[in-house]
Write an enzyme that holds these catalytic residues in place. Structure first.
Site, PDB file in Angstrom:
ATOM      1  N   GLU A  38      31.367   4.132  25.387  1.00  0.00           N
ATOM      2  CA  GLU A  38      30.440   5.258  25.581  1.00  0.00           C
ATOM      3  C   GLU A  38      30.582   5.822  26.995  1.00  0.00           C
ATOM      4  O   GLU A  38      30.486   7.026  27.203  1.00  0.00           O
ATOM      5  CB  GLU A  38      28.996   4.802  25.282  1.00  0.00           C
ATOM      6  N   GLU A  58      36.140  -3.861  21.537  1.00  0.00           N
ATOM      7  CA  GLU A  58      35.200  -3.096  20.732  1.00  0.00           C
ATOM      8  C   GLU A  58      35.930  -1.898  20.123  1.00  0.00           C
ATOM      9  O   GLU A  58      36.094  -0.871  20.801  1.00  0.00           O
ATOM     10  CB  GLU A  58      34.047  -2.587  21.607  1.00  0.00           C
ATOM     11  N   GLY A  97      28.242   1.031  16.262  1.00  0.00           N
ATOM     12  CA  GLY A  97      27.073   1.757  15.766  1.00  0.00           C
ATOM     13  C   GLY A  97      27.304   2.451  14.438  1.00  0.00           C
ATOM     14  O   GLY A  97      26.504   3.292  14.025  1.00  0.00           O
TER      15      GLY A  97
HETATM   16  P1  13P Z   1      26.750  -2.018  17.774  1.00  0.00           P
HETATM   17  O1  13P Z   1      26.597  -3.527  17.665  1.00  0.00           O
HETATM   18  O2  13P Z   1      25.450  -1.299  17.689  1.00  0.00           O
HETATM   19  O3  13P Z   1      27.805  -1.512  16.865  1.00  0.00           O
HETATM   20  O4  13P Z   1      27.264  -1.734  19.272  1.00  0.00           O
HETATM   21  C1  13P Z   1      28.321  -2.473  19.771  1.00  0.00           C
HETATM   22  C2  13P Z   1      28.448  -2.184  21.209  1.00  0.00           C
HETATM   23  O5  13P Z   1      28.811  -1.083  21.599  1.00  0.00           O
HETATM   24  C3  13P Z   1      28.096  -3.242  22.157  1.00  0.00           C
HETATM   25  O6  13P Z   1      28.485  -2.914  23.449  1.00  0.00           O
END
Ligand code: 13P
Length: 253
Positions: A100, A170, A176
């Site tokens: 992000e 990730e 998300g």
């Molecule tokens: P989610 O578990 O909500 O998919 O997010 C993962 C994340 O970006 C953790 O840093």
């Protein structure tokens, strides 16, 4: 044996009261359930709640992390929070290079590398995030993308410094979205990262570094992910906002 780490990234969620209740909920869960002694639990709330969280953490068995840090050391950088400040608040970990931040705030590998240096200089452990976007996976470029991110953000470090670093894989398409990488997909990348580390720092160092998986990790899929030989825990977003889910994940080894 390398450490298992389950870190909760709250992102930009919770009012102060909600944050307070969430930490209390985590404490209550920890009083009832025994975490494996090799598992480190890390709570990463937004900056304004770090002090409250560290106050609780002192009575309990979890570590506290920030979600970001300034690339600069100190000075006229309005709105930024430095590694020196985090150190002075006895914060243990800090997430760096989250997708992000890369996508919305232009954080490049070069910036990530500088932030890693700042954190290490102040005794914090960086949790460095890497991962491909959907188009890159669809083009079969995931290994190459992750290789570049790992090399550019970390390979300037000495072996000694590298041992203080935690890596989180990730895949951006899994964050998300409710879409989790399969254990096979995740294990492939984790093994790839470890082999890159072994090539640069030697197998013994590579074997000591915890590599976490992140992306829609929840109690129902944590066990099969954590059973993979190169997955040493998780970086948890949405599911870390519920104390019982977060602890259920931490109990999934
Ligand atoms: P989610 O578990 O909500 O998919 O997010 C993962 C994340 O970006 C953790 O840093």
């Amino acid at each position: 044996m390398r450490k298992h780490i389950v870190a909760g990234n709250w992102k930009m969620n919770c009012t102060f009261t909600e944050a307070d209740e969430l930490v209390e909920g985590i404490m209550e869960q920890l009083e009832q359930k025994d975490l494996d002694s090799n598992t480190i639990l890390v709570v990463c709330p937004p900056y304004p709640y770090l002090e409250m969280t560290t106050d609780y953490a002192n009575d309990s068995y979890f570590a506290v992390g920030a979600q970001n840090v300034a690339a600069e050391e100190r000075g006229a950088f309005t709105g930024e929070v430095s590694a020196e400040m985090l150190e002075s608040m006895e914060i243990d970990y800090c997430i760096v290079g989250h997708s992000e931040r890369r996508a919305y705030y232009g954080e490049t590998d070069r910036v990530v590398a500088t932030k890693v240096d700042r954190l290490l200089a102040h005794g914090l452990k960086p949790i460095v995030c890497v991962g491909e976007v959907l188009e890159e996976r669809e083009a079969g470029r995931q290994l190459e993308v992750v290789k570049t991110q790992v090399e550019q953000s970390l390979f300037h470090l000495s072996a000694e410094q590298m041992q203080e670093v935690v890596i989180a894989y990730e895949p951006v398409w899994a964050i998300g979205t409710g879409k989790t990488a399969t254990p096979e997909q995740a294990q492939e990348i984790h093994a790839h990262i470890r082999s890159l580390l072994a090539g640069k720092y030697g197998q013994a160092v590579a074997d000591e570094i915890s590599i976490l998986y992140g992306g829609s990790c929840k109690p129902s899929n944590a066990k099969e992910l954590f059973a993979c030989p190169d997955i040493d825990g998780g970086l948890i977003g949405g599911a870390s906002l519920k104390a019982d889910d977060f602890i259920a994940i931490a109990l999934s080894f």
